[in-house]
Design a protein around this motif. Structure first.
Motif, PDB file in Angstrom:
ATOM      1  N   ARG A  68       0.815  -1.208   0.000  1.00  0.00           N
ATOM      2  CA  ARG A  68       0.000   0.000   0.000  1.00  0.00           C
ATOM      3  C   ARG A  68       0.849   1.259   0.000  1.00  0.00           C
ATOM      4  NH1 ARG A  68      -3.400  -3.099   3.270  1.00  0.00           N
ATOM      5  NH2 ARG A  68      -2.355  -2.418   5.170  1.00  0.00           N
ATOM      6  N   SER A  69       1.875   1.304   0.836  1.00  0.00           N
ATOM      7  CA  SER A  69       2.628   2.553   0.993  1.00  0.00           C
ATOM      8  C   SER A  69       3.676   2.755  -0.098  1.00  0.00           C
ATOM      9  CB  SER A  69       3.282   2.597   2.373  1.00  0.00           C
ATOM     10  OG  SER A  69       4.248   1.573   2.485  1.00  0.00           O
ATOM     11  N   GLN A  70       4.444   1.738  -0.405  1.00  0.00           N
ATOM     12  CA  GLN A  70       5.542   1.924  -1.360  1.00  0.00           C
ATOM     13  C   GLN A  70       5.112   1.719  -2.806  1.00  0.00           C
ATOM     14  OE1 GLN A  70       8.564  -0.755  -0.025  1.00  0.00           O
ATOM     15  NE2 GLN A  70       9.013   0.418   1.816  1.00  0.00           N
ATOM     16  N   LEU A  71       4.269   0.732  -3.034  1.00  0.00           N
ATOM     17  CA  LEU A  71       3.871   0.410  -4.414  1.00  0.00           C
ATOM     18  C   LEU A  71       2.537   1.022  -4.809  1.00  0.00           C
ATOM     19  CD1 LEU A  71       4.906  -3.348  -4.393  1.00  0.00           C
ATOM     20  CD2 LEU A  71       6.210  -1.408  -5.273  1.00  0.00           C
ATOM     21  N   LYS A  72       1.865   1.710  -3.873  1.00  0.00           N
ATOM     22  CA  LYS A  72       0.590   2.382  -4.130  1.00  0.00           C
ATOM     23  C   LYS A  72      -0.467   1.407  -4.656  1.00  0.00           C
ATOM     24  CE  LYS A  72       2.575   6.408  -3.400  1.00  0.00           C
ATOM     25  NZ  LYS A  72       3.128   6.488  -2.105  1.00  0.00           N
ATOM     26  N   MET A  73      -0.474   0.208  -4.097  1.00  0.00           N
ATOM     27  CA  MET A  73      -1.464  -0.796  -4.484  1.00  0.00           C
ATOM     28  C   MET A  73      -2.684  -0.657  -3.582  1.00  0.00           C
ATOM     29  SD  MET A  73       1.021  -4.060  -5.012  1.00  0.00           S
ATOM     30  CE  MET A  73       0.202  -4.968  -6.267  1.00  0.00           C
ATOM     31  N   THR A  74      -3.853  -1.014  -4.118  1.00  0.00           N
ATOM     32  CA  THR A  74      -5.083  -0.964  -3.332  1.00  0.00           C
ATOM     33  C   THR A  74      -5.681  -2.364  -3.270  1.00  0.00           C
ATOM     34  OG1 THR A  74      -6.373  -0.436  -5.291  1.00  0.00           O
ATOM     35  CG2 THR A  74      -5.575   1.423  -3.995  1.00  0.00           C
ATOM     36  N   PRO A  75      -6.441  -2.640  -2.209  1.00  0.00           N
ATOM     37  CA  PRO A  75      -7.073  -3.970  -2.121  1.00  0.00           C
ATOM     38  C   PRO A  75      -8.135  -4.147  -3.200  1.00  0.00           C
ATOM     39  CG  PRO A  75      -7.380  -2.708  -0.070  1.00  0.00           C
ATOM     40  CD  PRO A  75      -6.660  -1.838  -1.042  1.00  0.00           C
ATOM     41  N   VAL A  76      -8.409  -5.375  -3.532  1.00  0.00           N
ATOM     42  CA  VAL A  76      -9.406  -5.693  -4.552  1.00  0.00           C
ATOM     43  C   VAL A  76     -10.794  -5.481  -3.949  1.00  0.00           C
ATOM     44  CG1 VAL A  76     -10.330  -7.511  -6.027  1.00  0.00           C
ATOM     45  CG2 VAL A  76      -7.882  -7.358  -5.617  1.00  0.00           C
ATOM     46  N   LEU A  77     -11.617  -4.728  -4.662  1.00  0.00           N
ATOM     47  CA  LEU A  77     -12.995  -4.481  -4.225  1.00  0.00           C
ATOM     48  C   LEU A  77     -13.938  -5.187  -5.192  1.00  0.00           C
ATOM     49  CD1 LEU A  77     -12.697  -0.653  -3.509  1.00  0.00           C
ATOM     50  CD2 LEU A  77     -12.595  -2.522  -1.861  1.00  0.00           C
ATOM     51  N   PRO A  78     -15.006  -5.780  -4.667  1.00  0.00           N
ATOM     52  CA  PRO A  78     -15.925  -6.497  -5.575  1.00  0.00           C
ATOM     53  C   PRO A  78     -16.563  -5.590  -6.618  1.00  0.00           C
ATOM     54  CG  PRO A  78     -16.363  -7.066  -3.278  1.00  0.00           C
ATOM     55  CD  PRO A  78     -15.348  -5.972  -3.274  1.00  0.00           C
ATOM     56  N   GLY A  79     -16.771  -4.322  -6.302  1.00  0.00           N
ATOM     57  CA  GLY A  79     -17.397  -3.409  -7.252  1.00  0.00           C
ATOM     58  C   GLY A  79     -16.473  -3.046  -8.407  1.00  0.00           C
ATOM     59  N   ARG A  80     -15.168  -3.150  -8.210  1.00  0.00           N
ATOM     60  CA  ARG A  80     -14.211  -2.787  -9.258  1.00  0.00           C
ATOM     61  C   ARG A  80     -13.694  -3.997 -10.028  1.00  0.00           C
ATOM     62  NH1 ARG A  80      -9.571   0.654  -6.831  1.00  0.00           N
ATOM     63  NH2 ARG A  80      -8.930   0.492  -8.995  1.00  0.00           N
ATOM     64  N   THR A  81     -14.181  -5.169  -9.678  1.00  0.00           N
ATOM     65  CA  THR A  81     -13.704  -6.389 -10.315  1.00  0.00           C
ATOM     66  C   THR A  81     -14.507  -6.658 -11.574  1.00  0.00           C
ATOM     67  OG1 THR A  81     -13.162  -7.266  -8.145  1.00  0.00           O
ATOM     68  CG2 THR A  81     -13.247  -8.841  -9.944  1.00  0.00           C
ATOM     69  N   GLN A  82     -13.813  -6.997 -12.650  1.00  0.00           N
ATOM     70  CA  GLN A  82     -14.478  -7.327 -13.903  1.00  0.00           C
ATOM     71  C   GLN A  82     -14.370  -8.825 -14.117  1.00  0.00           C
ATOM     72  OE1 GLN A  82     -12.713  -5.060 -17.050  1.00  0.00           O
ATOM     73  NE2 GLN A  82     -13.421  -3.103 -16.234  1.00  0.00           N
ATOM     74  N   TYR A  83     -15.506  -9.439 -14.328  1.00  0.00           N
ATOM     75  CA  TYR A  83     -15.544 -10.872 -14.559  1.00  0.00           C
ATOM     76  C   TYR A  83     -15.810 -11.132 -16.032  1.00  0.00           C
ATOM     77  CZ  TYR A  83     -15.947 -11.124  -9.505  1.00  0.00           C
ATOM     78  OH  TYR A  83     -15.721 -10.998  -8.175  1.00  0.00           O
ATOM     79  N   LEU A  84     -15.084 -12.051 -16.608  1.00  0.00           N
ATOM     80  CA  LEU A  84     -15.268 -12.414 -18.009  1.00  0.00           C
ATOM     81  C   LEU A  84     -16.058 -13.713 -18.065  1.00  0.00           C
ATOM     82  CD1 LEU A  84     -11.677 -11.688 -19.308  1.00  0.00           C
ATOM     83  CD2 LEU A  84     -13.663 -10.191 -19.398  1.00  0.00           C
ATOM     84  N   ALA A  85     -17.144 -13.679 -18.762  1.00  0.00           N
ATOM     85  CA  ALA A  85     -17.989 -14.870 -18.863  1.00  0.00           C
ATOM     86  C   ALA A  85     -18.075 -15.291 -20.319  1.00  0.00           C
ATOM     87  CB  ALA A  85     -19.377 -14.577 -18.325  1.00  0.00           C
ATOM     88  N   GLY A  86     -18.077 -16.579 -20.543  1.00  0.00           N
ATOM     89  CA  GLY A  86     -18.292 -17.114 -21.872  1.00  0.00           C
ATOM     90  C   GLY A  86     -17.128 -16.916 -22.813  1.00  0.00           C
ATOM     91  N   VAL A  87     -15.948 -16.798 -22.330  1.00  0.00           N
ATOM     92  CA  VAL A  87     -14.796 -16.643 -23.218  1.00  0.00           C
ATOM     93  C   VAL A  87     -14.360 -18.038 -23.643  1.00  0.00           C
ATOM     94  CG1 VAL A  87     -12.411 -15.872 -23.395  1.00  0.00           C
ATOM     95  CG2 VAL A  87     -14.075 -14.523 -22.107  1.00  0.00           C
ATOM     96  N   VAL A  88     -14.387 -18.269 -24.962  1.00  0.00           N
ATOM     97  CA  VAL A  88     -13.995 -19.564 -25.504  1.00  0.00           C
ATOM     98  C   VAL A  88     -12.878 -19.310 -26.495  1.00  0.00           C
ATOM     99  CG1 VAL A  88     -14.749 -21.580 -26.805  1.00  0.00           C
ATOM    100  CG2 VAL A  88     -16.327 -20.459 -25.220  1.00  0.00           C
ATOM    101  N   LEU A  89     -11.792 -19.975 -26.304  1.00  0.00           N
ATOM    102  CA  LEU A  89     -10.676 -19.849 -27.237  1.00  0.00           C
ATOM    103  C   LEU A  89     -10.891 -20.811 -28.388  1.00  0.00           C
ATOM    104  CD1 LEU A  89      -7.711 -19.706 -24.723  1.00  0.00           C
ATOM    105  CD2 LEU A  89      -8.816 -17.805 -25.879  1.00  0.00           C
ATOM    106  N   GLU A  90     -10.705 -20.286 -29.581  1.00  0.00           N
ATOM    107  CA  GLU A  90     -10.896 -21.125 -30.760  1.00  0.00           C
ATOM    108  C   GLU A  90      -9.690 -22.041 -30.931  1.00  0.00           C
ATOM    109  OE1 GLU A  90     -11.808 -18.971 -34.297  1.00  0.00           O
ATOM    110  OE2 GLU A  90     -13.113 -17.588 -33.219  1.00  0.00           O
ATOM    111  N   THR A  91      -9.961 -23.263 -31.355  1.00  0.00           N
ATOM    112  CA  THR A  91      -8.873 -24.196 -31.644  1.00  0.00           C
ATOM    113  C   THR A  91      -8.529 -24.062 -33.117  1.00  0.00           C
ATOM    114  OG1 THR A  91     -10.447 -25.952 -32.068  1.00  0.00           O
ATOM    115  CG2 THR A  91      -9.540 -25.821 -29.848  1.00  0.00           C
ATOM    116  N   PRO A  92      -7.242 -24.050 -33.436  1.00  0.00           N
ATOM    117  CA  PRO A  92      -6.878 -23.911 -34.853  1.00  0.00           C
ATOM    118  C   PRO A  92      -7.266 -25.159 -35.639  1.00  0.00           C
ATOM    119  CG  PRO A  92      -4.935 -24.289 -33.500  1.00  0.00           C
ATOM    120  CD  PRO A  92      -6.099 -24.146 -32.571  1.00  0.00           C
ATOM    121  N   PRO A  93      -7.549 -24.986 -36.910  1.00  0.00           N
ATOM    122  CA  PRO A  93      -7.875 -26.145 -37.750  1.00  0.00           C
ATOM    123  C   PRO A  93      -6.695 -27.109 -37.815  1.00  0.00           C
ATOM    124  CG  PRO A  93      -8.412 -24.085 -38.879  1.00  0.00           C
ATOM    125  CD  PRO A  93      -7.697 -23.730 -37.631  1.00  0.00           C
TER     126      PRO A  93
END
Length: 107
Positions: A68-93
């Motif tokens: 927090r003090s030296q690296l200026k990091m903040t704790p993770v808050l649920p309101g600021r968290t982005q969730y990715l849903a339904g991400v499917v990686l394509e398989t190459p032919p």
């Protein structure tokens, strides 16, 4: 009797010099042992201090505060968290997968 007296006097002088030399060597060794013991005590104190520092630096609260003090990091808050849903990686032919495989390897 004159020679015997001279011989005994010479033997006495050699024994006295030998005794003085042995006493000096014993005192020198005693001082060296005393210094080594003092150094051992100092190294023991330093070792204990370093172990304490290592344990205090490894505590999670200390790490969190440094983040927090030296690296200026903040704790993770649920309101600021982005969730990715339904991400499917394509398989190459199959043709692209075979081309990407190194030569000499079998599919």
């Amino acid at each position: 009797m004159n020679r015997l007296t001279f011989f005994l006097l010479a033997a006495l002088m050699l024994c006295a010099l030998s005794l003085v030399s042995a006493q000096h060597q014993a005192r020198t060794l005693f001082v060296a042992v005393d210094r080594a013991q003092a150094e051992e005590k100092q190294l023991d104190i330093d070792w204990s201090r370093l172990q304490y520092q290592q344990s205090s630096l490894g505590k999670s609260s200390r790490i969190a505060e440094a983040a927090r003090s030296q690296l200026k990091m903040t704790p993770v808050l649920p309101g600021r968290t982005q969730y990715l849903a339904g991400v499917v990686l394509e398989t190459p032919p199959a043709s692209e997968a075979a081309a990407a495989a190194p030569e000499g390897s079998k599919p």
